[in-house]
Design a protein around this motif. Structure first.
Motif, PDB file in Angstrom:
ATOM      1  N   UNK A  43       0.613  -1.122   0.117  1.00 20.51           N
ATOM      2  CA  UNK A  43      -0.191  -0.202   0.351  1.00 20.51           C
ATOM      3  C   UNK A  43       1.173   1.221   0.138  1.00 20.51           C
ATOM      4  N   UNK A  44       2.118   1.054   0.561  1.00 24.58           N
ATOM      5  CA  UNK A  44       2.849   2.682   0.449  1.00 24.58           C
ATOM      6  C   UNK A  44       2.882   2.885  -0.569  1.00 24.58           C
ATOM      7  N   UNK A  45       3.472   1.672  -1.190  1.00 24.16           N
ATOM      8  CA  UNK A  45       4.555   1.013  -2.063  1.00 24.16           C
ATOM      9  C   UNK A  45       3.311   1.988  -3.242  1.00 24.16           C
ATOM     10  N   UNK A  46       2.403   2.213  -3.357  1.00 20.41           N
ATOM     11  CA  UNK A  46       0.808   2.415  -4.344  1.00 20.41           C
ATOM     12  C   UNK A  46       0.719   3.628  -4.161  1.00 20.41           C
ATOM     13  N   UNK A  47       1.278   4.047  -2.738  1.00 19.86           N
ATOM     14  CA  UNK A  47       1.109   5.957  -2.014  1.00 19.86           C
ATOM     15  C   UNK A  47       2.097   6.692  -3.160  1.00 19.86           C
ATOM     16  N   UNK A  48       2.923   5.965  -2.979  1.00 14.02           N
ATOM     17  CA  UNK A  48       4.624   6.172  -3.215  1.00 14.02           C
ATOM     18  C   UNK A  48       4.760   6.720  -5.276  1.00 14.02           C
ATOM     19  N   UNK A  49       3.881   5.735  -5.418  1.00 20.37           N
ATOM     20  CA  UNK A  49       3.749   5.636  -6.778  1.00 20.37           C
ATOM     21  C   UNK A  49       2.501   7.223  -7.521  1.00 20.37           C
TER      22      UNK A  49
ATOM     23  N   UNK B  97       9.434   8.330 -10.127  1.00 11.82           N
ATOM     24  CA  UNK B  97       8.726   6.947  -9.217  1.00 11.82           C
ATOM     25  C   UNK B  97      10.048   5.719  -9.046  1.00 11.82           C
ATOM     26  N   UNK B  98      10.738   5.560  -7.801  1.00 11.84           N
ATOM     27  CA  UNK B  98      11.401   4.996  -8.377  1.00 11.84           C
ATOM     28  C   UNK B  98      11.963   3.688  -7.437  1.00 11.84           C
ATOM     29  N   UNK B  99      11.176   2.764  -7.615  1.00 13.32           N
ATOM     30  CA  UNK B  99      11.617   1.400  -6.951  1.00 13.32           C
ATOM     31  C   UNK B  99      12.731   0.587  -6.810  1.00 13.32           C
ATOM     32  N   UNK B 100      13.434   0.601  -5.536  1.00  9.45           N
ATOM     33  CA  UNK B 100      14.470  -0.050  -5.430  1.00  9.45           C
ATOM     34  C   UNK B 100      13.778  -1.108  -4.688  1.00  9.45           C
ATOM     35  N   UNK B 101      14.531  -2.777  -5.620  1.00 11.35           N
ATOM     36  CA  UNK B 101      14.692  -3.722  -4.756  1.00 11.35           C
ATOM     37  C   UNK B 101      15.136  -4.473  -4.403  1.00 11.35           C
ATOM     38  N   UNK B 102      14.557  -5.153  -3.463  1.00  4.99           N
ATOM     39  CA  UNK B 102      15.771  -6.518  -2.418  1.00  4.99           C
ATOM     40  C   UNK B 102      16.024  -5.477  -1.112  1.00  4.99           C
ATOM     41  N   UNK B 103      16.013  -4.349  -0.675  1.00  4.24           N
ATOM     42  CA  UNK B 103      16.077  -3.346   0.420  1.00  4.24           C
ATOM     43  C   UNK B 103      15.292  -2.844   1.018  1.00  4.24           C
ATOM     44  N   UNK B 104      15.634  -3.207   2.374  1.00  5.76           N
ATOM     45  CA  UNK B 104      14.742  -2.834   3.936  1.00  5.76           C
ATOM     46  C   UNK B 104      14.389  -1.535   4.068  1.00  5.76           C
ATOM     47  N   UNK B 105      14.227  -1.278   5.243  1.00  4.00           N
ATOM     48  CA  UNK B 105      14.099   0.269   4.998  1.00  4.00           C
ATOM     49  C   UNK B 105      15.735   0.784   5.733  1.00  4.00           C
ATOM     50  N   UNK B 106      16.540  -0.508   6.107  1.00  2.00           N
ATOM     51  CA  UNK B 106      17.666  -0.056   6.604  1.00  2.00           C
ATOM     52  C   UNK B 106      19.273  -0.314   5.093  1.00  2.00           C
ATOM     53  N   UNK B 107      18.310  -1.663   4.484  1.00  2.00           N
ATOM     54  CA  UNK B 107      19.546  -1.399   3.409  1.00  2.00           C
ATOM     55  C   UNK B 107      19.475  -0.176   2.689  1.00  2.00           C
TER      56      UNK B 107
END
Length: 75
Positions: free
Chosen positions: A23-29, A44-54
């Motif tokens: 849902x947050x991704x949809x809101x960012x988009x 919109x810049x999705x960055x696959x494979x990351x969490x909020x630290x990485x």
């Protein structure tokens, strides 16, 4: 200066499979789409494979996606 010409908004978000983050991704988009609809420069810049630290690695590394996007703001 014209607001549309000067704006360099970036909307980045982390990729994840959980519903809340989806849902947050949809809101960012949607936020990026709304900025572009107003004539502002946005991406919109999705960055696959990351969490909020990485995701911070993308800022630390000179060749990281977020670092490159920020450097693009200076141009």
């Amino acid at each position: 200066a014209d607001e549309a010409a000067d704006a360099r908004d970036r909307v980045a978000s982390l990729e994840s499979e959980t519903e809340k983050l989806r849902q947050e991704l949809d809101a960012a988009r949607a936020a990026a789409d709304a900025l572009m609809a107003r004539g502002l420069r946005a991406r919109y810049l999705p960055l696959a494979g990351h969490d909020h630290f990485s995701i911070l690695e993308e800022l630390r590394r000179p060749d990281g996606a977020l670092c490159r996007a920020l450097l693009g703001l200076a141009r």
